[in-house]
Design a protein around this motif. Sequence first.
Motif, PDB file in Angstrom:
ATOM      1  N   GLY A   1       0.810  -1.212   0.000  1.00  0.00           N
ATOM      2  CA  GLY A   1       0.000   0.000   0.000  1.00  0.00           C
ATOM      3  C   GLY A   1       0.839   1.255   0.000  1.00  0.00           C
TER       4      GLY A   1
ATOM      5  N   CYS B   1      -9.237   0.098  -0.998  1.00  0.00           N
ATOM      6  CA  CYS B   1      -8.204  -0.918  -0.758  1.00  0.00           C
ATOM      7  C   CYS B   1      -8.831  -2.275  -0.476  1.00  0.00           C
ATOM      8  CB  CYS B   1      -7.309  -0.504   0.404  1.00  0.00           C
ATOM      9  SG  CYS B   1      -6.469   1.074   0.142  1.00  0.00           S
TER      10      CYS B   1
ATOM     11  N   ILE C   1      -3.405  -2.843   3.409  1.00  0.00           N
ATOM     12  CA  ILE C   1      -3.085  -1.989   2.259  1.00  0.00           C
ATOM     13  C   ILE C   1      -3.490  -0.547   2.561  1.00  0.00           C
ATOM     14  CG2 ILE C   1      -3.537  -1.536  -0.176  1.00  0.00           C
ATOM     15  CD1 ILE C   1      -4.125  -4.550  -0.477  1.00  0.00           C
ATOM     16  N   ALA C   2      -4.680  -0.379   3.158  1.00  0.00           N
ATOM     17  CA  ALA C   2      -5.174   0.969   3.468  1.00  0.00           C
ATOM     18  C   ALA C   2      -4.240   1.693   4.434  1.00  0.00           C
ATOM     19  CB  ALA C   2      -6.585   0.889   4.047  1.00  0.00           C
TER      20      ALA C   2
ATOM     21  N   VAL D   1      -1.350   2.841   2.371  1.00  0.00           N
ATOM     22  CA  VAL D   1      -1.730   3.955   1.497  1.00  0.00           C
ATOM     23  C   VAL D   1      -1.800   5.259   2.294  1.00  0.00           C
ATOM     24  CG1 VAL D   1      -3.664   4.936   0.185  1.00  0.00           C
ATOM     25  CG2 VAL D   1      -2.901   2.601  -0.283  1.00  0.00           C
TER      26      VAL D   1
END
Length: 328
Positions: A220, A239, A244-245, A248
């Motif tokens: 991410g 996501c 992953i979020a 990010v």
Amino acid sequence: MSQLAAQLDVSTATVSLALRDNPAVSLETRKKVQALAQELGYIYNRQAASLRTSRTDIVGVVVHDVLNPYFAEVFRAVEAELEAQGFTILICNHRDEIHRQRNFVQVLQQQNADGLVICPSLGTTSADIDAIVRSGTPVTVICRDVDGATAPSVRGDDFLGMYEITTHLIGQGHRSLAIVGGRRMTSAGRDRHGGFLAAMREAGLTPVADIPELMTLTDGRNVVDRLLALETRPTAIVCFNDLIAFGVMSGLTKAGLRPGVDVAVTGYDDVDGSASWAPSLTTVKNGSDEIGIQAARAIKALIEGEEPPFQRLLIPPRLEVRASSTGG
């Protein structure tokens, strides 16, 4: 065992159950038996007992990522439910490699495990699952489906969950959305991607980016530069999972952007820490506890020679709206 039974004035059957910490024996008696066994240096011989009972009271749990907190939550629920029934749990991590999964299954069967709970790896087919069933080892599938397999399966409704979170973003006024992550050869990756696309089509929108195969926090973080370099920058990043979020949001912050204010970010699974992240993460609660409990009940029924309580069970998702998508 006879010596323990005689000293405590109980039956050898009671001693056997107490040494396995079976709740059929009172907690007080279990503690007395276990304390005396420890004093005498007695070690319960599970293999010898299995020759008498045809049971080892061992259940193998095979997953693809023990480092992902979501799978840790599912495993914890399976473990708690089965330990209460006197089972010991062994966990294996196949890392999404089919040969590792097959090796683990073989080893667990060689150890006469009473049953297997499997989150199937990439490349798992119905033939793989049905081969386990035909061998006589009960099996229950969790978190990912295997089309055509005869074993019961329980997982979250990934299509609906991702549809709802994408609809939420569109309702917030976003028109430039990107989706990142997910292995599209798995049911979770395919269904979450499908739910996203269905919501986009309904709104007459096309994603500005569609990047598969990312799974980790590092993935991410690393994808942010690629997203920010797009001709049309996304105003919202959807996501595949919470890890992953988190990555990010970290990458956006490093780039001088405010997650939830400059760019909306959503995750999936609602792992521990999602609500306390800064900003708190909008995500989908994916029923980790319920999946674990239902999987444990299904495998126990199969081990006991009973019909499982379900064949295909989808746990309803729950949207958790927080600051990462609202700026609040």
